[in-house]
Design an enzyme around this catalytic site. Structure first.
Site, PDB file in Angstrom:
ATOM      1  N   ASN A  26      15.286  10.044  -3.597  1.00  0.00           N
ATOM      2  CA  ASN A  26      15.945  10.471  -2.347  1.00  0.00           C
ATOM      3  C   ASN A  26      15.212  11.675  -1.758  1.00  0.00           C
ATOM      4  OD1 ASN A  26      18.065   8.711  -2.066  1.00  0.00           O
ATOM      5  ND2 ASN A  26      19.601  10.033  -2.964  1.00  0.00           N
ATOM      6  N   ILE A  33       8.405  13.530   8.823  1.00  0.00           N
ATOM      7  CA  ILE A  33       7.056  13.544   9.396  1.00  0.00           C
ATOM      8  C   ILE A  33       6.797  12.182  10.036  1.00  0.00           C
ATOM      9  CG2 ILE A  33       4.588  13.738   8.839  1.00  0.00           C
ATOM     10  CD1 ILE A  33       5.428  15.448   6.426  1.00  0.00           C
ATOM     11  N   ASP A  67      10.979  10.122  11.914  1.00  0.00           N
ATOM     12  CA  ASP A  67      10.397   8.776  11.839  1.00  0.00           C
ATOM     13  C   ASP A  67      10.667   8.234  10.437  1.00  0.00           C
ATOM     14  OD1 ASP A  67       8.878   6.518  11.711  1.00  0.00           O
ATOM     15  OD2 ASP A  67       6.967   7.471  12.212  1.00  0.00           O
ATOM     16  N   ALA A 100       0.834  -1.201   0.000  1.00  0.00           N
ATOM     17  CA  ALA A 100       0.000   0.000   0.000  1.00  0.00           C
ATOM     18  C   ALA A 100       0.876   1.262   0.000  1.00  0.00           C
ATOM     19  CB  ALA A 100      -0.911  -0.009   1.219  1.00  0.00           C
ATOM     20  N   ALA A 103       8.435   3.877   6.315  1.00  0.00           N
ATOM     21  CA  ALA A 103       8.013   4.080   4.910  1.00  0.00           C
ATOM     22  C   ALA A 103       9.033   4.839   4.068  1.00  0.00           C
ATOM     23  CB  ALA A 103       6.660   4.769   4.818  1.00  0.00           C
ATOM     24  N   GLY A 135      11.814   3.599   2.775  1.00  0.00           N
ATOM     25  CA  GLY A 135      12.146   2.712   1.660  1.00  0.00           C
ATOM     26  C   GLY A 135      10.985   2.596   0.678  1.00  0.00           C
ATOM     27  N   GLY A 182      40.418  18.276  -6.856  1.00  0.00           N
ATOM     28  CA  GLY A 182      40.407  17.132  -7.763  1.00  0.00           C
ATOM     29  C   GLY A 182      39.019  16.600  -8.048  1.00  0.00           C
ATOM     30  N   GLY A 183      37.986  17.221  -7.420  1.00  0.00           N
ATOM     31  CA  GLY A 183      36.610  16.831  -7.724  1.00  0.00           C
ATOM     32  C   GLY A 183      36.353  16.940  -9.217  1.00  0.00           C
ATOM     33  N   THR A 197       9.506  12.189   3.612  1.00  0.00           N
ATOM     34  CA  THR A 197       8.786  11.196   4.432  1.00  0.00           C
ATOM     35  C   THR A 197       9.375  11.104   5.840  1.00  0.00           C
ATOM     36  OG1 THR A 197       8.196   9.908   2.495  1.00  0.00           O
ATOM     37  CG2 THR A 197       8.204   8.730   4.576  1.00  0.00           C
TER      38      THR A 197
HETATM   39  N1  LIG Z   1      17.580   9.847   7.965  1.00  0.00           N
HETATM   40  C1  LIG Z   1      17.384  10.026   6.656  1.00  0.00           C
HETATM   41  N2  LIG Z   1      17.644  11.234   6.075  1.00  0.00           N
HETATM   42  C2  LIG Z   1      17.456  11.438   4.755  1.00  0.00           C
HETATM   43  N3  LIG Z   1      17.015  10.488   3.917  1.00  0.00           N
HETATM   44  C3  LIG Z   1      16.745   9.263   4.418  1.00  0.00           C
HETATM   45  C4  LIG Z   1      16.911   8.965   5.804  1.00  0.00           C
HETATM   46  N4  LIG Z   1      16.564   7.671   6.003  1.00  0.00           N
HETATM   47  C5  LIG Z   1      16.201   7.187   4.806  1.00  0.00           C
HETATM   48  N5  LIG Z   1      16.310   8.133   3.846  1.00  0.00           N
HETATM   49  C6  LIG Z   1      16.015   7.995   2.410  1.00  0.00           C
HETATM   50  O1  LIG Z   1      15.163   6.876   2.242  1.00  0.00           O
HETATM   51  C7  LIG Z   1      15.790   5.877   1.426  1.00  0.00           C
HETATM   52  C8  LIG Z   1      15.403   4.510   1.928  1.00  0.00           C
HETATM   53  O2  LIG Z   1      15.814   4.380   3.269  1.00  0.00           O
HETATM   54  P1  LIG Z   1      16.231   2.973   3.922  1.00  0.00           P
HETATM   55  O3  LIG Z   1      17.455   2.449   3.276  1.00  0.00           O
HETATM   56  O4  LIG Z   1      16.276   3.195   5.397  1.00  0.00           O
HETATM   57  O5  LIG Z   1      15.023   2.044   3.493  1.00  0.00           O
HETATM   58  P2  LIG Z   1      14.278   0.914   4.324  1.00  0.00           P
HETATM   59  O6  LIG Z   1      15.230   0.309   5.299  1.00  0.00           O
HETATM   60  O7  LIG Z   1      13.630   0.043   3.331  1.00  0.00           O
HETATM   61  O8  LIG Z   1      13.227   1.807   5.070  1.00  0.00           O
HETATM   62  P3  LIG Z   1      11.847   1.415   5.747  1.00  0.00           P
HETATM   63  O9  LIG Z   1      11.885  -0.079   5.976  1.00  0.00           O
HETATM   64  O10 LIG Z   1      11.863   2.230   7.012  1.00  0.00           O
HETATM   65  O11 LIG Z   1      10.801   1.857   4.796  1.00  0.00           O
HETATM   66  C9  LIG Z   1      17.263   6.173   1.489  1.00  0.00           C
HETATM   67  O12 LIG Z   1      17.933   5.697   0.337  1.00  0.00           O
HETATM   68  C10 LIG Z   1      17.263   7.702   1.582  1.00  0.00           C
HETATM   69  O13 LIG Z   1      17.060   8.277   0.314  1.00  0.00           O
END
Ligand SMILES: Nc1ncnc2c1ncn2[C@@H]1O[C@H](COP(=O)(O)OP(=O)(O)OP(=O)(O)O)[C@@H](O)[C@H]1O
Length: 536
Positions: free
Chosen positions: A278, A287, A247, A43, A250, A252, A409-410, A284
């Site tokens: 990203n 909030i 928090d 969902a 969600a 991922g 060097g970037g 997300t």
């Molecule tokens: N603390 C944070 N600050 C900024 N971006 C974040 C942060 N945590 C996660 N993200 C963004 O969210 C993406 C996914 O996060 P993450 O790797 O924690 O996924 P996940 O473990 O599947 O998350 P979840 O299971 O909580 O949905 C990251 O690649 C990044 O872009």
């Protein structure tokens, strides 16, 4: 607009905020009871895709109950196509009972309910909508036969399949063979491949394992660090946006839904799509909650615009620093022209002065790019091999510490920049406000290596904890410097002795130069409405 079908779970999250956890047999009163929230990986991903503008269909199974009805209404409000949603009398809508204590620690019990009743036959009954999609996404909160059925239909019709292997579990080879794109987080990747995700090299090692199973794209999300992608032709890391996370639930799911809404079918915009994803998940995590915190395309674009605004400010600062220094360059000198975007502002500014004031200034360039720019402007250029010294060189820098030591060097021009800097009586660095830092610890440092035997240097750097990664161009080709060498980016370790690091790198056979510029900068000029000058 992409046509996305999500096959997955729906849960209703019931959240209790407690002071402490009840022991077995203990009864505790609680002060607050949060209302139910929509959840479930399927969902969440469907909502993320729909809010980012994808034409989204959700195939999920709900109970014939109030929770199911509420979720259905929510999906409709997000303009998700619910015509292929299935209901059952045999089980209730999935639920997660989440207890959160005062430290933010949570414990969760999940009742799969209707999700666990989704069968291959349910999915096959809706094969038409899958066959017409651009891509189908599934996660592991529903039975595997339903996912395999969906992916078989997709493959038979040339529809891309994306598997989010969460929560992690061992997967049948059959499912992996049907998967085009896999999107684990770091722990899920490790569970599936047995290889720890520590740095870009190990991510690539993980990707290789997935490639060997027939998967053609791997995306590993690594929380606040960002996300990595790899295809057999190219790979790259897109850092996360720096935000205050409250928090991460969600995160991922938002990333995957947002990515699926943007990614072109030929992956040509993979880096832009990941940047967008990203940005979406960075909103997300700011909030509390799951589905309520998933942003819309408008919110994501508005957040991007804010950054673009600050991008303009950065450009202004670079120009201010460049103009400040150009206005103070003396006449009758040999001038070193640096490389990169900041140095380009300087080249234009000093060119204007030379023209207007008929100055007698001859120049030496530090890169092919700068040479071409200066020649195009008609400046008087000298061959570096024909002179003994340069009076002043003005260049940019990637990062500068409190002692005016820095990294350059970037932009891949470090060798020529260092050659000219070393023959300059005075070196001035012009930077924007992001560049000065207290220390260079943890910063990326480019090391230029000869192509022959470059892998040997790479192994040395890897085995000594420098987290090396070869630098690639956007088209996936390895990046070559102006002198045809390769660049390996490493990370400066904590508490590093920079002088020792510099000497040690130079000692390695195959290393041509590195981007540490120690005791070279005499003066740093930081752009801004009030230009700041720092002298050694
Ligand atoms: N603390 C944070 N600050 C900024 N971006 C974040 C942060 N945590 C996660 N993200 C963004 O969210 C993406 C996914 O996060 P993450 O790797 O924690 O996924 P996940 O473990 O599947 O998350 P979840 O299971 O909580 O949905 C990251 O690649 C990044 O872009």
């Amino acid at each position: 607009m992409k046509n996305v079908v999500v096959v997955g779970s729906t849960n209703v999250d019931k959240v209790l905020n407690v002071e402490k956890y009840a022991l077995p047999g203990e009864t505790l009163a609680i002060n607050s009871y949060q209302q139910s929230h929509g959840g479930g990986k399927g969902a969440n991903q469907a909502i993320a895709a729909a809010r980012s503008g994808a034409q989204t269909t959700f195939i999920t199974k709900l109970g014939n109950d109030e929770d199911g009805q509420n979720m259905l209404t929510g999906f409709q409000n997000d303009h998700i196509n619910v015509d292929h949603l299935v209901t059952t009398d045999q089980a209730q809508t999935g639920k997660a009972y989440i207890t959160v204590d005062q430290s933010g620690q949570n414990s969760i019990y999940v009742y799969g309910g209707a999700n666990m009743e989704l069968t291959a036959a349910d999915v096959e009954a809706h094969q038409e909508v899958i066959a017409q999609a651009d891509r189908v996404i599934a996660q592991l909160e529903i039975p595997l036969p339903a996912i395999i059925a969906a992916f078989k239909i997709a493959k038979a019709h040339g529809v891309q399949t994306i598997l989010n292997p969460a929560p992690a579990k061992e997967l049948p080879e059959e499912l992996l063979r049907l998967t085009d794109v896999i999107t684990p987080n770091e722990t899920e990747a490790q569970t599936l491949t047995g290889i720890e995700v520590a740095d870009e090299v190990s991510m690539l090692d993980n990707a290789m394992v997935f490639f060997s199973k027939g998967i053609s794209m791997v995306i590993i999300t690594v929380g606040s660090k960002g996300a990595f992608y790899a295809t057999p032709q190219a790979h790259g890391f897109i850092p996360a946006f720096k935000v205050k996370a409250v928090d991460t639930t969600a995160a991922g799911d938002t990333f995957i839904g947002a990515l699926a809404s943007q990614l072109e079918m030929d992956n040509s915009n993979i880096e832009d799509a990941m940047l967008y994803a990203n940005r979406a998940s960075s909103l997300t995590v700011q909030i509390a909650g799951a589905q309520n915190s998933i942003p819309t395309r408008e919110q994501i674009e508005a957040a991007n615009q804010k950054t673009n605004h600050s991008k303009e400010q950065i450009e202004r600062e670079k120009e201010q620093a460049a103009q400040y220094v150009a206005a103070r360059i003396p006449d009758h000198i040999v001038l070193g022209l640096g490389s990169g975007t900041t140095a380009a502002y300087f080249v234009k500014a000093i060119h204007d002065r030379i023209e207007k004031e008929h100055l007698d200034i001859e120049c030496v360039a530090t890169s092919v790019g700068t040479q071409q720019l200066a020649e195009k402007l008609g400046m008087r250029m000298l061959d570096v091999n024909t002179i003994d010294a340069v009076d002043v060189t003005v260049d940019g820098a990637d990062v500068v510490d409190d002692h005016l030591d820095g990294i350059k060097g970037g932009g891949a021009a470090l060798l020529f920049e260092k050659l000219v800097a070393n023959m300059s009586k005075r070196n001035v660095w012009i930077v924007d406000e992001r560049k000065p830092r207290h220390s260079l610890e943890g910063q990326m440092l480019p090391v230029e290596v000869i192509p022959f035997g470059g892998m040997g240097v790479f192994r040395y750097l890897r085995d000594n904890g420098y987290h090396p990664a070869f630098r690639f161009q956007e088209n996936g080709d390895i990046m070559a410097t102006d002198s045809g060498n390769y660049l390996i980016d490493i990370t400066i370790p904590k508490d590093a002795d920079l002088q020792a690091l510099s000497e040690n790198l130079k000692k390695q056979t195959g290393v041509v130069e590195h981007g540490l510029f120690l005791n070279i900068c005499d003066e740093m000029v930081v752009g801004g409405d009030q230009v700041k000058v720092v002298k050694r």
